[in-house]
Design an enzyme around this catalytic site. Structure first.
Site, PDB file in Angstrom:
ATOM      1  N   SER A 141       8.703   4.166  -8.896  1.00 32.49           N
ATOM      2  CA  SER A 141       7.234   3.991  -9.025  1.00 32.49           C
ATOM      3  C   SER A 141       6.898   3.417 -10.227  1.00 32.49           C
ATOM      4  CB  SER A 141       6.471   5.255  -8.759  1.00 32.49           C
ATOM      5  OG  SER A 141       5.147   5.297  -8.923  1.00 32.49           O
ATOM      6  N   TYR A 175       4.899  14.082  -9.962  1.00 33.24           N
ATOM      7  CA  TYR A 175       5.145  12.882  -9.259  1.00 33.24           C
ATOM      8  C   TYR A 175       6.141  11.812  -9.817  1.00 33.24           C
ATOM      9  CZ  TYR A 175       4.990   8.453  -6.349  1.00 33.24           C
ATOM     10  OH  TYR A 175       5.384   7.425  -5.641  1.00 33.24           O
TER      11      TYR A 175
END
Length: 336
Positions: A127, A152
């Site tokens: 990501s 995350y």
């Protein structure tokens, strides 16, 4: 090829599986169909795949080590696209344990499955959030990603490091893809475009964080999938440019690569909303708020390595991509 796609009921996973099936690959899709968002949408994505003779679906949790090990041993996949994960920056503030189970334990189980069953290449989702506190734009894989600002993001950076260790020790070719704000038809209901479209059509106000002034490298789903499939076909190799005395994060003596995959065209959030308003024919009532904890102000992908190595060329401008999303949304939800 026989390919495992994890997260096959997800946004990117279902689109990737469809592209692989269209070109003649055999695809096994794995997903646990959790209720992080509307399970009906996940089933609808799967329904588009399940009529294809080359597709089989397996419902299992990536954190279930025995189930994942059995699947790998039984199927003997040639390549793996690992897209299954607990998504969402903001949700990681509410339920951190789910991120460890899905993103860390799940990644370990996938790596072990690949290691023990002669998988020829593992491509996996990372990501843009791994860049965290860095404000040096555009984000480059040659720069360290050592200051994530959400759990995350930390799990995604951990996935990259875990992959490198398996590439180094077991010579497993792995490629990590740092996705930049993916949008389009069949997207996730927790993403901005989906939330904004629903609220505007229902006459509700929208929450606009950072007063709408942050920029995102919004990337249309078809451009993302094209990159994922090209990378899957291009197994990572040891990089001759590696210099142990001057280590570059983008290079490795192991069969390991990292790429940014984005549009390379950052758009201010207010412009994104403006495009959506024009296509819906309605103005949004905006509640302007400060930047959320865990969010970053701007994202901007340097995609030169992906262009040079696999010929990646994102082609979809935001005006076209948002229009396609709106057309899908109106059709799927029967909104006039």
């Amino acid at each position: 090829m026989k390919v495992l796609v994890t997260g096959a009921a997800g946004f990117i996973g279902s689109a990737t599986a469809q592209r692989l099936l269209d070109r003649g690959d055999e695809v096994v899709g794995l997903d646990n169909l959790n209720d992080y968002y509307d399970v009906t949408l996940k089933h609808a994505r799967l329904a588009r795949l399940e009529g294809h003779p080359g597709f089989r679906f397996v419902r299992a949790d990536l954190a279930d080590g025995s189930a994942v090990a059995s699947l790998f041993a039984r199927e003997r996949f040639e390549r793996v696209v690992h897209l299954g994960a607990q998504a969402g920056v903001r949700y990681s503030l509410k339920d951190p344990h789910s991120y460890i189970q899905s993103n860390i334990v799940g990644m370990l189980n996938v790596l072990e499955g690949c290691r023990h069953n002669e998988v020829r290449h593992l491509a996996y989702a990372s990501s843009s959030s791994v860049y965290g506190a860095s404000s040096k734009l555009p984000y480059s894989v040659h720069e360290p990603a050592s200051h994530p600002v959400s759990l995350y993001a930390a799990t995604k950076r951990a996935n990259e490091l875990m992959a490198h260790s398996y590439s180094s020790i077991f010579r497993l070719p792995t490629t990590g893809l740092r996705f930049f704000t993916v949008y389009g038809p069949w997207g996730r209901p927790d993403m901005a475009l989906f939330l904004f479209a629903r609220a505007i059509l229902e006459g509700r106000p929208i929450e606009v964080f950072n007063h709408g002034h942050h920029k995102r490298d919004f990337t249309y789903i078809d451009d993302i999938v094209e990159g994922v499939v090209r990378v899957l076909d291009h197994a990572a190799q040891p990089d001759p440019r590696w210099d142990a005395a001057n280590p570059d994060p983008a290079y490795s003596p192991a069969p390991y690569r990292l790429y940014n995959i984005g549009s390379n065209r950052p758009i201010e959030l207010l412009r994104y909303i403006e495009v959506l308003e024009g296509l819906l024919g309605r103005k949004a009532e905006k509640i302007l708020l400060p930047l959320q904890p865990g969010d970053v102000a701007d994202t901007f992908a340097d995609v030169r390595e992906l262009q040079e190595d696999i010929g990646y060329r994102p082609t979809t401008p935001v005006e076209v991509g948002v229009r396609k999303f709106v057309e899908w949304y109106r059709d799927y939800y029967r909104v006039t």
